[in-house]
Design a protein around this motif. Structure first.
Motif, mmCIF file in Angstrom:
data_model
loop_
_atom_site.group_PDB
_atom_site.id
_atom_site.type_symbol
_atom_site.label_atom_id
_atom_site.label_comp_id
_atom_site.label_asym_id
_atom_site.label_seq_id
_atom_site.Cartn_x
_atom_site.Cartn_y
_atom_site.Cartn_z
ATOM 1 N N THR A 45 0.151 -6.104 -14.966
ATOM 2 C CA THR A 45 1.325 -5.567 -14.291
ATOM 3 C C THR A 45 1.133 -5.689 -12.794
ATOM 4 O O THR A 45 0.048 -5.421 -12.277
ATOM 5 N N GLY A 46 2.187 -6.103 -12.106
ATOM 6 C CA GLY A 46 2.165 -6.207 -10.654
ATOM 7 C C GLY A 46 3.274 -5.352 -10.060
ATOM 8 O O GLY A 46 4.321 -5.152 -10.686
ATOM 9 N N TYR A 47 3.035 -4.840 -8.874
ATOM 10 C CA TYR A 47 4.000 -3.976 -8.191
ATOM 11 C C TYR A 47 4.350 -4.567 -6.835
ATOM 12 O O TYR A 47 3.570 -5.307 -6.239
ATOM 13 N N SER A 48 5.513 -4.185 -6.332
ATOM 14 C CA SER A 48 5.942 -4.663 -5.019
ATOM 15 C C SER A 48 5.028 -4.111 -3.935
ATOM 16 O O SER A 48 4.322 -3.133 -4.133
ATOM 17 N N ILE B 239 15.972 -7.397 -5.530
ATOM 18 C CA ILE B 239 17.002 -7.379 -4.484
ATOM 19 C C ILE B 239 17.916 -6.178 -4.695
ATOM 20 O O ILE B 239 18.309 -5.885 -5.835
ATOM 21 N N ALA B 240 18.281 -5.501 -3.606
ATOM 22 C CA ALA B 240 19.229 -4.385 -3.682
ATOM 23 C C ALA B 240 19.925 -4.228 -2.340
ATOM 24 O O ALA B 240 19.348 -4.497 -1.289
ATOM 25 N N GLU C 207 14.933 -7.134 0.063
ATOM 26 C CA GLU C 207 14.274 -7.952 -0.942
ATOM 27 C C GLU C 207 12.763 -7.752 -0.866
ATOM 28 O O GLU C 207 12.186 -7.642 0.217
ATOM 29 N N THR C 208 12.128 -7.707 -2.024
ATOM 30 C CA THR C 208 10.674 -7.655 -2.120
ATOM 31 C C THR C 208 10.261 -8.442 -3.363
ATOM 32 O O THR C 208 11.119 -8.933 -4.101
ATOM 33 N N ALA C 209 8.969 -8.563 -3.588
ATOM 34 C CA ALA C 209 8.479 -9.337 -4.734
ATOM 35 C C ALA C 209 7.296 -8.628 -5.390
ATOM 36 O O ALA C 209 6.616 -7.814 -4.769
ATOM 37 N N SER C 210 7.095 -8.933 -6.651
ATOM 38 C CA SER C 210 5.921 -8.471 -7.374
ATOM 39 C C SER C 210 5.363 -9.647 -8.164
ATOM 40 O O SER C 210 6.097 -10.570 -8.517
ATOM 41 N N VAL C 211 4.072 -9.615 -8.413
ATOM 42 C CA VAL C 211 3.432 -10.702 -9.157
ATOM 43 C C VAL C 211 2.286 -10.120 -9.988
ATOM 44 O O VAL C 211 1.591 -9.209 -9.545
#
Length: 164
Positions: free
Chosen positions: A46-49, A142-143, A153-157
């Protein structure tokens, strides 16, 4: 005699602690990391922003998960949570395979899930993949409100998991 015994006992405890910590550090150093994802033998990841400073006014969290779902399938999940109800919320999900020859990630599947006038969005799919490779999930979250463009915008991996 008691002092000598206690001294030897304390020395052994300290030696065992140092040996255990060193073993964990060596194990962590052995994992190869490619573009932010460690190549692991785990069943799921699991990855978080990233930090809240990068998320903006509307986004609260972004999360992505990958797990084994059989011999030739992975289960990919991603969720986006806003700080409050927003006009638009979306999650772009990418399932990626580690390509050893290029020492990078190649796209296997992708999809977009979006909604309006909400504060939470999640999406999940089972994706058919080949055995003998590492796979990860990367998601863009995105929100925002229509009158406040561009949206947050942000990302998680996730880390890469191996399908034997």
């Amino acid at each position: 005699m008691k002092k000598k015994f206690l001294s030897i006992l304390c020395s052994m405890v300290i030696l065992c602690t140092i040996t255990t910590i060193s073993a964990f550090e060596v194990k962590a150093e052995e994992l190869k990391v490619v573009d932010g994802s460690a190549l692991t033998m785990d069943e799921s990841s699991t990855g978080y922003s990233s930090s809240s400073l990068l998320r903006g006014e509307y986004l609260m969290t972004g999360e992505s998960t990958i797990s084994k779902a059989g011999l030739t399938r992975v289960y990919a999940y991603a969720a986006t949570t806003a700080n409050k109800q927003v006009d638009y919320i979306a999650t772009l999900v990418y399932v990626e395979e580690y390509i050893e020859e290029e020492d990078g990630w190649g796209q296997v599947a992708w999809w977009v899930e979006e909604t309006h006038d909400d504060y939470f969005l999640s999406t999940a799919k089972s994706v058919k993949v080949d055995r003998g490779h590492y796979y990860r999930v990367r998601a863009n979250h995105i929100a925002g409100d229509y009158d406040d463009f561009p949206y947050d915008e942000t990302a998680s991996v996730t880390d890469g998991i191996y399908l034997p």
